[in-house]
Design an enzyme around this catalytic site. Structure first.
Site, short mmCIF file in Angstrom:
data_model
loop_
_atom_site.label_atom_id
_atom_site.label_comp_id
_atom_site.label_asym_id
_atom_site.label_seq_id
_atom_site.Cartn_x
_atom_site.Cartn_y
_atom_site.Cartn_z
N TYR A 81 0.84 -1.21 0.00
CA TYR A 81 0.00 0.00 0.00
C TYR A 81 0.86 1.25 0.00
O TYR A 81 0.57 2.23 -0.70
CB TYR A 81 -0.91 0.00 1.23
N PHE A 125 -11.03 19.38 -24.29
CA PHE A 125 -11.43 17.99 -24.38
C PHE A 125 -12.65 17.82 -23.50
O PHE A 125 -12.86 18.58 -22.55
CB PHE A 125 -10.28 17.06 -23.96
N THR A 126 -13.47 16.84 -23.79
CA THR A 126 -14.78 16.71 -23.14
C THR A 126 -14.69 16.64 -21.62
O THR A 126 -15.32 17.43 -20.91
CB THR A 126 -15.49 15.45 -23.67
N ASP A 128 -1.09 18.83 -21.46
CA ASP A 128 -1.75 17.53 -21.52
C ASP A 128 -0.94 16.69 -22.50
O ASP A 128 -1.00 16.89 -23.71
CB ASP A 128 -3.20 17.68 -21.98
N LYS A 183 -3.06 6.17 -22.99
CA LYS A 183 -2.56 6.59 -24.30
C LYS A 183 -1.04 6.61 -24.28
O LYS A 183 -0.40 5.74 -24.87
CB LYS A 183 -3.14 7.96 -24.67
N ARG A 218 -17.42 12.85 -32.62
CA ARG A 218 -16.67 13.98 -32.08
C ARG A 218 -17.23 15.26 -32.70
O ARG A 218 -16.54 16.00 -33.39
CB ARG A 218 -15.18 13.85 -32.38
N PHE A 244 -22.57 12.12 -24.40
CA PHE A 244 -22.12 11.22 -25.46
C PHE A 244 -21.76 9.84 -24.92
O PHE A 244 -21.74 8.87 -25.67
CB PHE A 244 -20.94 11.84 -26.21
#
Length: 482
Positions: A80, A132-133, A223, A266, A389, A455
């Protein structure tokens, strides 16, 4: 270096890997595909993966990991606190980005939540090349606002510009002065602008943004989720970067940005998320939110096996052969479709091939959701799942009116090292058939519309019976073929 074929007509992207594990796929008959998309409320997110032949919804968490990543996951230290696994992740961040200060999170949007909690609130404004969403949703739920300052070239569907994700630097200076530096939550650069076609940002532009931020006294945030694609484009399109090592670009960016975060779904092709900085004060300002929302500071909601594969994946992202496969496959698909006359975003960006749905069905108004409609049609045509998109991916204005997207795109993501070239050609073939039958595509309307991130789980229905007509045309052209 690229590999040239002796016979020029045979020139295709050459994979620098071999497949050592496979997953069986199925391709349903067209009548079943019609039934499944309607049962899913015409939302490709709600399709079951067993009913999908080519899953091009996203590249997030669905890329193929390397043998070394799988091997590393068996070394995990299951503790942990004080985990050796976390120390290996910290070393990888240090070696790749040069940052000593690291906060883990369970994925990229968790990093966005922590950033928003630390720096956003009523009256604050986050400036970015494009939103970005989930980024926007985290910021606006706390009462702050988002402003997009992408260069106008980024909204031109087809051009020869290599870096359509660049900031409009003049607008950035003006808005900071007008808003007041004290009211700017941060300036965020998305390296690979997701919602306008995965378009990259030049190194020159990124460094200019950070210079403006430092002069004005506002935080700069990168980002880096799609940074490996962005670096591929820097290396192949930007003269300054041609002879730079990939790692030199990573570290140069970390030298200039105050905060870097990324989704490891990603970048690194594993899972999880990371926030890092050269300056300890930023991590100290955010660290209390990690145990509050994520987990302890040495795992942040990630399991240790994922963390081990993340560390190895970061090292692999320094290899141009590793990071080039995605952009090369995307370029191949975009070229095939462009040669067919199908409207796609050009030049090709990272993440996937983006159909220009606004040009695909130009007579379909925004309020009938053309990108979502083309996505449903593509699933019927080929069992291919893409992602809307466009306007569906936006959120309504506070007064309830629809915010129409600047571009109506259907993204066909190309997960790395997942598809074969024959599958890419199959995708191009089915899109070409759909293009030739585009007059049959009609609109959609809401049946269930969530207030936030609609979405993901909203449901729609076709207007009229255009999907049945498209299915009938498929049967006429393909007979009993799948």
């Amino acid at each position: 270096m690229s590999v040239k074929f002796y016979q020029s007509e045979n020139q295709v992207p050459l994979e620098m890997h071999k497949v050592r594990m496979v997953q069986k796929l199925s391709l349903l008959p067209v009548d079943e595909r019609l039934k499944k998309i309607q049962e899913a409320g015409n939302n490709t997110f709600l399709l079951q993966n067993r009913d999908v032949y080519m899953d091009m919804l996203t590249d997030s968490g669905v890329n193929a990991m390397s043998d070394n990543q799988f091997a590393a996951s068996m070394m995990a230290d299951d503790s942990y606190a004080g985990s050796e696994t976390f120390l290996r992740v910290k070393k990888a961040i240090k070696d790749v980005f040069g940052c000593d200060n690291v906060l883990p999170a369970h994925q990229g949007r968790a990093c966005e939540n922590i950033l928003a909690e630390a720096y956003c609130g009523p009256g604050k404004v986050a400036l970015m090349n494009f939103h970005f969403t989930t980024t926007k949703a985290h910021i606006t739920r706390l009462g702050a606002t988002v402003e997009e300052l992408v260069d106008p070239k980024g909204l031109i569907p087809q051009s020869n510009d290599s870096f359509k994700g660049d900031f409009n630097l003049g607008n950035l200076r003006e808005r900071i002065a007008e808003i007041g530096a004290e009211n700017v939550a941060f300036v965020r650069v998305e390296a690979g602008t997701n919602l306008i076609g995965g378009q990259p940002v030049s190194l020159e532009n990124m460094l200019a943004v950070t210079d403006i931020c430092h002069e004005a006294g506002v935080k700069s945030v990168l980002d880096a989720s799609l940074l490996q694609d962005n670096i591929y484009f820097m290396k192949t399109r930007e003269a300054r970067c041609k002879y730079m090592e990939v790692g030199d670009i990573y570290r140069l960016l970390a030298d200039h940005f105050d905060i870097i975060y990324f989704s490891a779904r990603k970048l690194s092709f594993s899972k999880g998320g990371i926030i890092c900085s050269k300056d300890a004060k930023y991590c100290k300002e955010m660290m209390t939110f990690v145990p509050l929302y994520e987990g302890f500071l040495t795992y942040g909601g990630m399991d240790v096996r994922t963390m081990e594969s993340l560390a190895v994946g970061l090292y692999e992202s320094l290899d141009m052969e590793y990071i080039s496969q995605g952009p090369q496959f995307i370029n191949y698909l975009c070229k095939e479709l462009d040669d067919y006359g199908v409207p796609v975003i050009l030049p090709p960006g990272g993440l996937g091939c983006h159909l220009n749905a606004g040009a695909f069905v130009p007579d379909l108004p925004h309020n009938q959701y053309p990108a979502a409609a083309v996505g449903c049609a593509l699933y019927i045509a080929g069992g291919i799942r893409g992602m809307e998109r466009g306007t569906v991916s936006e959120q309504r204005e506070p007064d309830g009116t629809e915010r129409y997207a600047e571009l109506e795109l259907l993204r066909m993501a190309v997960p790395r090292r997942v598809f074969t070239l024959s599958q890419i050609k199959y995708c191009a073939d089915r899109v070409k058939w759909l293009w030739d039958n585009r007059k049959l595509i009609g609109g959609l309307e809401w049946t269930e519309e969530p207030e936030v991130l609609r979405f993901f789980f909203g449901r729609m229905k076709e207007k009229g019976y255009w999907q049945e007509k498209l299915t009938d045309k498929f049967r006429k052209d393909f007979g009993d073929s799948l």
